[in-house]
Every structure is written in structure tokens, then in C-alpha cells.
Design a protein around this motif. Structure first.
Motif, short mmCIF file in Angstrom:
data_model
loop_
_atom_site.label_atom_id
_atom_site.label_comp_id
_atom_site.label_asym_id
_atom_site.label_seq_id
_atom_site.Cartn_x
_atom_site.Cartn_y
_atom_site.Cartn_z
N GLY A 5 0.85 -1.19 0.00
CA GLY A 5 0.00 0.00 0.00
C GLY A 5 0.88 1.23 0.00
O GLY A 5 2.10 1.14 -0.04
N PRO A 6 0.25 2.40 0.05
CA PRO A 6 1.02 3.65 0.06
C PRO A 6 1.94 3.74 1.28
O PRO A 6 1.59 3.31 2.37
CB PRO A 6 -0.04 4.75 0.11
N THR A 14 3.98 4.72 -3.89
CA THR A 14 3.21 3.51 -4.17
C THR A 14 3.93 2.73 -5.26
O THR A 14 4.76 3.28 -5.99
CB THR A 14 1.78 3.84 -4.63
#
Length: 65
Positions: free
Chosen positions: A13-14, A58
């Protein structure tokens, strides 16, 4: 270890990265990170003692083969 020769990691994920220091090295690290990941610049505050930069990183989408 020379991390420039490693394959880019792919976060699930980010990830937020904070960089702070002299302008030239901060810009160099930011360029490497934005080359390896899809980067979104969250902000920069120019200060007397350093250059704080916030990035959201990301995984880059893979191109079809």
C-alpha cells in the motif's frame, strides 16, 4: 550495499517518506525514490537549516508484457 542495483520493492500500500537535510542530497534521494516508485509530492517547506519534503510512494503499475 549498493541499493541502486537492487530491483525496486513493491509496497502493499502507500508509504509516506519524510526527507530532511541539505537541499542537494534531499533532491537526489527524492529523484531516486520517484524513479523507483510512483511518487506524489505532499509538500516542501524551505527552511534555514534544511529542506523537509514529504512524499507518498506507491508501487508502479507493471506494463503488460
Amino acid at each position: 550495499m549498493d541499493v541502486r542495483r537492487r530491483a525496486p520493492a513493491r509496497p502493499a500500500g502507500p508509504v509516506t517518506a519524510g526527507l530532511d537535510g541539505a537541499a542537494e542530497p534531499v533532491h537526489a534521494v527524492r529523484a531516486v525514490l520517484e524513479d523507483a516508485f510512483a511518487g506524489e509530492h505532499l509538500g516542501t517547506v524551505s527552511g534555514e537549516h534544511g529542506l523537509p519534503v514529504a512524499l507518498r510512494l506507491t508501487a508502479r503499475t507493471r506494463r503488460p508484457s
